[in-house]
Design an enzyme around this catalytic site. Structure first.
Site, PDB file in Angstrom:
ATOM      1  N   HIS A 115      34.886 127.044  38.724  1.00  0.00           N
ATOM      2  CA  HIS A 115      35.870 127.021  37.644  1.00  0.00           C
ATOM      3  C   HIS A 115      37.128 127.718  38.180  1.00  0.00           C
ATOM      4  O   HIS A 115      37.043 128.746  38.854  1.00  0.00           O
ATOM      5  CB  HIS A 115      35.345 127.736  36.397  1.00  0.00           C
ATOM      6  CG  HIS A 115      34.431 126.857  35.568  1.00  0.00           C
ATOM      7  ND1 HIS A 115      33.403 127.361  34.809  1.00  0.00           N
ATOM      8  CD2 HIS A 115      34.421 125.507  35.386  1.00  0.00           C
ATOM      9  CE1 HIS A 115      32.791 126.347  34.191  1.00  0.00           C
ATOM     10  NE2 HIS A 115      33.387 125.227  34.531  1.00  0.00           N
ATOM     11  N   ASP A 119      39.398 129.665  37.240  1.00  0.00           N
ATOM     12  CA  ASP A 119      39.734 131.080  37.062  1.00  0.00           C
ATOM     13  C   ASP A 119      38.948 131.984  38.018  1.00  0.00           C
ATOM     14  O   ASP A 119      39.157 133.205  38.019  1.00  0.00           O
ATOM     15  CB  ASP A 119      39.537 131.516  35.601  1.00  0.00           C
ATOM     16  CG  ASP A 119      38.147 131.245  35.067  1.00  0.00           C
ATOM     17  OD1 ASP A 119      37.563 130.200  35.413  1.00  0.00           O
ATOM     18  OD2 ASP A 119      37.631 132.070  34.293  1.00  0.00           O
ATOM     19  N   HIS A 120      38.083 131.393  38.850  1.00  0.00           N
ATOM     20  CA  HIS A 120      37.329 132.197  39.816  1.00  0.00           C
ATOM     21  C   HIS A 120      37.677 131.882  41.274  1.00  0.00           C
ATOM     22  O   HIS A 120      37.221 132.576  42.169  1.00  0.00           O
ATOM     23  CB  HIS A 120      35.815 132.037  39.585  1.00  0.00           C
ATOM     24  CG  HIS A 120      35.380 132.671  38.305  1.00  0.00           C
ATOM     25  ND1 HIS A 120      34.687 133.862  38.255  1.00  0.00           N
ATOM     26  CD2 HIS A 120      35.599 132.308  37.013  1.00  0.00           C
ATOM     27  CE1 HIS A 120      34.478 134.184  36.982  1.00  0.00           C
ATOM     28  NE2 HIS A 120      35.018 133.263  36.212  1.00  0.00           N
ATOM     29  N   ASP A 137      30.237 133.846  35.930  1.00  0.00           N
ATOM     30  CA  ASP A 137      30.039 133.680  34.497  1.00  0.00           C
ATOM     31  C   ASP A 137      28.582 133.280  34.226  1.00  0.00           C
ATOM     32  O   ASP A 137      27.984 132.558  35.020  1.00  0.00           O
ATOM     33  CB  ASP A 137      30.933 132.574  33.979  1.00  0.00           C
ATOM     34  CG  ASP A 137      32.415 132.870  34.112  1.00  0.00           C
ATOM     35  OD1 ASP A 137      32.800 133.977  34.476  1.00  0.00           O
ATOM     36  OD2 ASP A 137      33.216 131.959  33.861  1.00  0.00           O
ATOM     37  N   HIS A 190      25.273 128.912  33.990  1.00  0.00           N
ATOM     38  CA  HIS A 190      26.593 128.572  33.474  1.00  0.00           C
ATOM     39  C   HIS A 190      26.709 127.046  33.392  1.00  0.00           C
ATOM     40  O   HIS A 190      25.760 126.343  33.702  1.00  0.00           O
ATOM     41  CB  HIS A 190      27.649 129.211  34.384  1.00  0.00           C
ATOM     42  CG  HIS A 190      29.020 129.259  33.803  1.00  0.00           C
ATOM     43  ND1 HIS A 190      29.262 129.607  32.494  1.00  0.00           N
ATOM     44  CD2 HIS A 190      30.242 128.990  34.344  1.00  0.00           C
ATOM     45  CE1 HIS A 190      30.564 129.548  32.268  1.00  0.00           C
ATOM     46  NE2 HIS A 190      31.182 129.173  33.365  1.00  0.00           N
ATOM     47  N   HIS A 241      35.822 139.860  32.092  1.00  0.00           N
ATOM     48  CA  HIS A 241      35.967 138.433  31.777  1.00  0.00           C
ATOM     49  C   HIS A 241      36.226 138.215  30.277  1.00  0.00           C
ATOM     50  O   HIS A 241      35.595 137.388  29.615  1.00  0.00           O
ATOM     51  CB  HIS A 241      34.716 137.650  32.227  1.00  0.00           C
ATOM     52  CG  HIS A 241      34.974 136.176  32.399  1.00  0.00           C
ATOM     53  ND1 HIS A 241      34.731 135.257  31.405  1.00  0.00           N
ATOM     54  CD2 HIS A 241      35.460 135.461  33.435  1.00  0.00           C
ATOM     55  CE1 HIS A 241      35.044 134.035  31.842  1.00  0.00           C
ATOM     56  NE2 HIS A 241      35.491 134.140  33.070  1.00  0.00           N
TER      57      HIS A 241
END
Lengths: 305, 305
Positions: A65, A67-68, A213, A143, A271
């Protein structure tokens, strides 16, 4: 005692805000710097917080993802432009290699340094990396897409030398490392001094666990049992449990429950969803379940004692 | 007069610093918001500078060096997560589509909105986009990889209505747009008032030219002649001309020379190398050649009058 520190570069979630960046953190352990996740802007955060940019030699990406990992390509390119020569070891889900290669191809970039990529196993626990001092393991998280957590563990603890022994036996600087590693010492006149006489017992081995996550999943506690510091995502407060489940995320209350079950010594929440400005409710929710809870803050370094 | 503004989100070059972000800027023209380039962190800068994130509907990417596009995927994903429904028009070099698609694939992202991609022609000038009010053209720049500049031009200028005519002929609100577009007006009693009697001559059409990244190349002046505001890269000061040539970049002195040759009305310097902290030497170098020169500053809006 050697430093074992976690510095937060970003503790936001999918959509960054003016005050919270996407996920990234720097781990200082055994004199090394590791990077875990590399959200957009991580290299800019490193500049702000004066992280030694080029000293990082090992990078771990939890999942794909944006954002990582979206800050990774820019960070790799900046190290190239700034003359890096040392190899860099990168661990992450297999397609990460394809994503990087296509961007190197179209920017006509041939890195000056060796980038050694190893695909993580997103199905089972695995030893990813070790040197004489630390081990890093990955383990599966639950996830929406294949994701791993990471466990950074000290492996062998050096023995602290007794202060009074340094003077009494005139121990030379050259001999210190070998004594710390358990060796005996031979004085100038040839007398052998047993290691036990001049050192103290080693401090306990420390560890750091990173879980982001993931949905609430008690199975992860087996991988992180007894960890000194557990970073666990808490994207939502518990009144949004339904949304947390739908998006495969965790609430602050659930993160505290994981910390209890895993017998962690300390919990660091992160997070956070962009919908929360004030984060104090995360502590209010987690602390009654697990007292030793902290909130991740960007630019703050958390020491494992 | 309608606003025609350029807001700088980033004016750094390949390696960002704590104080300068990679290239990105927002153009407000004819009530629309356009984005030109989208370096890493652009969406975070938009948050800081309170740019209307979702109102941007057209994005232009000059080339595929990371400092000009690495913020795009995160920005597209954030708009998706925040519920965007309106289509988004994206123009850039052909491989950009492949770079985006692979990242959408591995993050299992199916955008909620339509992303309409058009590959730019990096070999010759081209009309990329027009509506009833503006045109955007691309034109080739001379850089290490295929690169275009962009020219944003007003197309038809609305005619300002004379204040006294509004009262004299009791002009209804419903009729205003048609008069501004050149139509005559028929009063309540059926009298036709010719447009010329109730409007003033249109203001001259304005334009903005974006040239980054490029080596000094006089051929570009034909594409941007007479522009009101020229943003031209000046990665280096002129004492680093050799380095500028090697890396296909421009010095501040050369950017000023381009502004003279192009008969631009104003020059905005940007894309500064990370080696410069104080930028005042860029002005000292450019102003003797082209007096009306400004330095790009992040968060500042430059108005075209």
């Amino acid at each position: 005692m050697q430093d074992f520190n976690v510095t937060i570069l970003g503790c936001g979630s999918a959509t960054p805000t003016a005050s919270r960046n996407p996920t990234s953190q720097v781990i200082e352990v055994c004199g090394r710097l590791l990077l875990i996740d590399c959200g957009e802007g991580a290299q800019i955060q490193m500049r702000k917080f004066k992280v030694k940019f080029q000293k990082i030699d090992t990078i771990f990406i939890s999942h794909l993802h944006g954002d990582h990992y979206l800050g990774l390509i820019g960070y790799l390119q900046s190290m190239h432009l700034l003359g890096r020569k040392n190899p860099l070891y990168l661990f992450g889900p297999a397609p990460l290699k394809e994503i990087l290669d296509i961007q190197f191809k179209y920017s006509y970039t041939a890195l000056n340094y060796e980038l050694v990529f190893t695909a993580t196993n997103t199905k089972q626990k695995e030893l990813l990396f070790e040197d004489k001092c630390i081990e890093v393991h990955s383990f599966p998280l639950s996830h929406r897409i294949p994701t791993t957590g990471f466990l950074v563990k000290e492996k062998i603890k050096l023995l602290p030398i007794k202060k009074e022994a340094l003077a009494e036996y005139k121990i030379s600087v050259a001999a210190i490392q070998s004594i710390k590693e358990g060796g005996d010492y031979t004085t100038e006149d040839g007398t052998m001094i047993p290691n036990k006489l001049i050192t103290m017992p080693p401090l306990p081995l420390r560890s750091y666990a990173y879980c982001s996550d993931t949905i609430y999943d008690e199975r992860i506690t087996e991988y992180i049992r007894g960890t000194d510091l557990l970073y666990h995502e808490s994207t939502f407060l518990h009144d949004m449990l339904k949304r947390a489940k739908e998006t495969f995320h965790t609430t602050a209350l659930q993160a505290a429950q994981i910390a209890v079950l895993a017998q962690a010594k300390q919990l660091l929440l992160g997070h956070f969803s962009a919908r929360y400005n004030d984060l104090s409710d995360f502590l209010t929710e987690a602390k009654p379940v697990f007292e030793n809870t902290l909130l991740a803050e960007e630019g703050t370094t958390y020491s494992i004692k």
